[in-house]
Structures are given as C-alpha cells and as structure tokens.
Design an enzyme around this catalytic site. Sequence first.
Site, short mmCIF file in Angstrom:
data_model
loop_
_atom_site.label_atom_id
_atom_site.label_comp_id
_atom_site.label_asym_id
_atom_site.label_seq_id
_atom_site.Cartn_x
_atom_site.Cartn_y
_atom_site.Cartn_z
N ARG A 1 -10.29 13.78 -37.14
CA ARG A 1 -9.04 13.10 -36.74
C ARG A 1 -9.29 12.03 -35.69
O ARG A 1 -8.42 11.22 -35.41
CB ARG A 1 -8.02 14.15 -36.26
CG ARG A 1 -7.42 14.91 -37.43
CD ARG A 1 -6.57 16.07 -37.00
NE ARG A 1 -7.36 17.18 -36.52
CZ ARG A 1 -6.87 18.31 -36.01
NH1 ARG A 1 -5.57 18.46 -35.91
NH2 ARG A 1 -7.66 19.27 -35.60
N GLN A 2 -10.50 12.03 -35.11
CA GLN A 2 -10.84 10.96 -34.15
C GLN A 2 -11.58 9.87 -34.93
O GLN A 2 -12.77 9.64 -34.73
CB GLN A 2 -11.70 11.52 -33.04
CG GLN A 2 -10.99 12.60 -32.21
CD GLN A 2 -11.82 13.05 -31.04
OE1 GLN A 2 -12.35 12.21 -30.28
NE2 GLN A 2 -11.96 14.35 -30.86
N ASP B 1 3.95 13.63 -43.51
CA ASP B 1 3.99 12.40 -42.69
C ASP B 1 3.64 11.21 -43.57
O ASP B 1 3.19 11.37 -44.71
CB ASP B 1 3.09 12.49 -41.44
CG ASP B 1 1.66 12.86 -41.79
OD1 ASP B 1 1.19 12.49 -42.87
OD2 ASP B 1 1.01 13.54 -40.96
N LYS C 1 7.51 11.65 -39.49
CA LYS C 1 7.15 12.46 -38.31
C LYS C 1 6.71 11.54 -37.17
O LYS C 1 6.05 10.54 -37.40
CB LYS C 1 5.99 13.38 -38.71
CG LYS C 1 5.28 14.09 -37.58
CD LYS C 1 4.05 14.87 -38.08
CE LYS C 1 2.77 14.10 -37.86
NZ LYS C 1 1.56 14.88 -38.21
N ASP D 1 -3.13 22.66 -37.93
CA ASP D 1 -3.79 22.98 -36.65
C ASP D 1 -2.83 23.85 -35.84
O ASP D 1 -2.80 25.06 -35.99
CB ASP D 1 -4.16 21.67 -35.96
CG ASP D 1 -5.02 21.89 -34.73
OD1 ASP D 1 -5.12 23.03 -34.28
OD2 ASP D 1 -5.57 20.91 -34.21
N SER D 2 -1.98 23.25 -35.02
CA SER D 2 -0.99 24.05 -34.26
C SER D 2 0.12 24.57 -35.17
O SER D 2 0.85 25.50 -34.81
CB SER D 2 -0.37 23.19 -33.16
OG SER D 2 0.43 22.17 -33.75
N GLY E 1 2.67 22.75 -35.98
CA GLY E 1 3.90 22.02 -35.64
C GLY E 1 4.37 21.12 -36.77
O GLY E 1 5.54 21.17 -37.18
#
Length: 311
Positions: free
Chosen positions: A93-94, A167, A191, A221-222, A224
């Site tokens: 993701r980076q 998203d 989102k 991941d989280s 959310g």
Amino acid sequence: MKILAGNSNLPLARAIADYLDLPLTKADVRRFADDEVFVEIHENVRGEDVFVIQSTSAPANDNLMELLICIDALRRSSAKRITAVVPYFGYARQDRKPGPRTPISAKLVANLITEAGADRVLAVDLHAGQIQGFFDIPTDNLYGAPVMAADILGRTGGDNLMVVSPDVGGVVRARALSKRINDAPLSIVDKRRDKPGSSEVMNIIGDVKGWDCILIDDIIDSGGTLCNAAGALMDAGAKSVTAYLTHGVLSGTAVERVTASALTELVITDSIQPTAAALASPKIRILPIAPLIGEAIQRIAEESSVSSLWD
Ligand code: R5P
C-alpha cells in the site's frame, strides 16, 4: 523443482507442495538468541529450480528478512533459478508518495528481493498492478477473481447479484469479477480516508436496493472500509452483503468488527495464515489459494502459459 518454505504460512506452503506432489525442501529457518534470522538448507539445491514460499504478512519485517535470507542462502548454494513466491506482498500500500518527504516502500521491498538474488516473483492480487513494474525481473501477478467467481456461482447460481467496489480505486477489480459472474451490475462506494485505519462512507454510486451485494477488495486490514461499506449498503436497501477479499490482514479488532457487522459472510483466501480468531468467527470462511499458486508454479517450471490460468 524444489519448494522451500519460510515460517509465515507453513500450512499454505504444505498445501502447495501437496498440490505439486513434492516434499518441502528440508531446511531450518530459525532465530538466534538475539532474534537474527538464520537459514540452513539440508538438501543439495545446486542447479535446481527453487520456489521460496513466504508471505510478508505480520510480523512484516521479520517475514521479509526470512524471505531475503532464504533467497541469499539459495543463491550461495548455486540454485539455478530462484522464484520468490509471495502470496501476500506486504508494504504494497506504500506504492507512491502520499506527501512530501515520504518513502515508496513497495519499491524498496522490490529492490531488496531482487538484490537478494531472486530471478522471478510470483504474487497474488498485488494491491496495485503497477507494483509489477517495480521489479526488473519477471513478475507474475495471479488474480484471485477466478477462484472467487467459481465460489460465488457455485453457491448462488449467479442470480440477483450486484458487485460492489468498496472504493473508487477498486473499480477495475470489481469489473473483472462482474464479468465472471454473468456480467452482474456494478456499484461503487465513495469512501474517504483522512488517516490510515479510519475511513468514512460518503455516498453509494448506484441503486443497490433489493440486490444481493458482493463486495470485493484486495485487503481487509482494520475492517473499517468493509464494515462501513456493508452497513451503508444495507441502509440503502441491499438484500444482503457478502464480501470476498484476497488478503485477510485482519489486524487489531478486525475479526470482532466483522463478526458484529452487517455482512452475511466474509470470504478470504489463506494467502495469509488465518488466526485462531478468524477461524473461529462464524462469519469468516477461508477459500484455499494453494491450487491456484501450485498450478502457476507448475506452469512456470514447465515454461508454459500462466496467464491462460484465468482465460
Ligand atoms: C485500500 O485501498 C485497500 O484496497 C483496502 O480497502 C484497505 O487497505 C482496507 O483497509 P481497512 O480494512 O483498514 O479499512
């Protein structure tokens, strides 16, 4: 051909070896007292085509070092060709600079794997397709969508389905799934994320009323993104919401969050070894990814087409 496993996901490595009808290469991948990684290969690998299986999931840095040191050990043992099989490619993701004076860590990790001595890379659902280009060695990016589509069609028959991207960035992935499930219609969740680990649904683009929604994403991941999207879709009149995700990172309280969410079911692959909590959740089901990876390894070894896997 030989299969060498790091410690990040031994059950997956064993399942891949079983698919290929091969034993895992005898080796020790262990720690010194100060936690440094040490690798010792107990079989001759000179001239062999070796596939190292290691997801760089949490603890990401330890698992990455294991992968690099396994590759180094193989290179120094005169393996003919080394393929880094990274079912979950951490740091993905980076993949760009989100602001001034920030790193592009996915590129750094790609450089490290290459410098360690890998000749090829095999990954599954890279967070962004362009990460393939961060490697200057051949890199195959396998797609989980065919496995997911087969599961969806097998369970639902394909009726009344709407594919939803959680998203805007996931629309290409969602469209690819929709094509495989009778061209199901698409919706998009708009989102916003102001900081890592927290996101908010702004709008739903599309009319989800009455549809059985299939949310698709690469990573949970989280939780959310997914749980907020599922809640918003139900509020907008969806009949049900099921989610298909390739990589179950599931950090912190994500499993509890999913279990308490509006989702009917969360289906993840075992690219990351599922935790006991994930296995115990009544809402989480695991889709085995070993046959896909095993078949791709076989084809790489035989130098036949990998892309035809999802034709
Ligand atoms: C974002 O672009 C990814 O595709 C996932 O949607 C995101 O990483 C999920 O993170 P979380 O579960 O923490 O919302």
